[in-house]
Design a protein around this motif. Sequence first.
Motif, PDB file in Angstrom:
ATOM      1  N   LYS A  80      24.546  -4.214 -10.616  1.00  0.00           N
ATOM      2  CA  LYS A  80      24.777  -5.475 -10.263  1.00  0.00           C
ATOM      3  C   LYS A  80      25.369  -6.219 -11.297  1.00  0.00           C
ATOM      4  O   LYS A  80      26.219  -7.188 -11.149  1.00  0.00           O
ATOM      5  N   ALA A  81      25.180  -5.819 -12.519  1.00  0.00           N
ATOM      6  CA  ALA A  81      25.608  -6.684 -13.751  1.00  0.00           C
ATOM      7  C   ALA A  81      27.184  -6.285 -13.717  1.00  0.00           C
ATOM      8  O   ALA A  81      27.939  -7.273 -14.344  1.00  0.00           O
ATOM      9  N   VAL A  82      27.621  -5.121 -13.633  1.00  0.00           N
ATOM     10  CA  VAL A  82      28.929  -4.860 -13.702  1.00  0.00           C
ATOM     11  C   VAL A  82      29.604  -5.301 -12.422  1.00  0.00           C
ATOM     12  O   VAL A  82      30.945  -4.830 -12.155  1.00  0.00           O
ATOM     13  N   GLY A  83      28.830  -5.886 -11.285  1.00  0.00           N
ATOM     14  CA  GLY A  83      29.720  -6.282 -10.071  1.00  0.00           C
ATOM     15  C   GLY A  83      29.187  -5.707  -8.784  1.00  0.00           C
ATOM     16  O   GLY A  83      29.808  -6.160  -7.621  1.00  0.00           O
ATOM     17  N   PHE A  84      28.464  -4.822  -8.724  1.00  0.00           N
ATOM     18  CA  PHE A  84      28.151  -3.979  -7.428  1.00  0.00           C
ATOM     19  C   PHE A  84      27.260  -5.022  -6.797  1.00  0.00           C
ATOM     20  O   PHE A  84      26.420  -5.644  -7.238  1.00  0.00           O
ATOM     21  N   GLN A  85      27.406  -4.993  -5.512  1.00  0.00           N
ATOM     22  CA  GLN A  85      26.572  -5.554  -4.480  1.00  0.00           C
ATOM     23  C   GLN A  85      25.781  -4.653  -3.522  1.00  0.00           C
ATOM     24  O   GLN A  85      26.413  -3.921  -3.308  1.00  0.00           O
TER      25      GLN A  85
END
Length: 165
Positions: A130-135
């Motif tokens: 999540k921190a690197v942009g995954f949803q």
Amino acid sequence: MLSTDRLLIRPARAEDAGDLFEVYGDAETMRYWDSPPDQDVPVTAKRVVGMMRASPQTYFVLEHEGRAVGSAGVHQDAEIGFILHRALWRKGLMREALTVLIPWLFDTLSTDTLTADADPRNEGSVGLLKAVGFQVTGTAKNTFCVDGVWTDSVYLALARDDFAR
């Protein structure tokens, strides 16, 4: 080869088996993996040979201070996976690796979306994704059975345009 300030991200080599057994043979590290811990170095050696044959341009060994300490990359389709020696957890190394690896994977695979399948109990990995942009795109019950124990999955995706470099 790719690199960060603290990591060399490179193709697997046969001689990595001894170092990587410390990762793949550790029950705590493998708790959320899709297979039980490796029982000995020859089992890990087979795993390393598989890495070398299957995905030498998309699945890599992480080298830190001259030792193989984990692996990361795409192991099937556009699904990312990673594992790191337990002694190095929560030091930012995997985030560092993913920051370099994700753009490489987007470019190498010519894909617009990377996916991930994680055990929802693995708060560290899910949080990192999540921190690197995954949803989060969904969940499922009883998706992996390891040594007779079923685990669930949380599915995540990262679109090329959503990745903050």
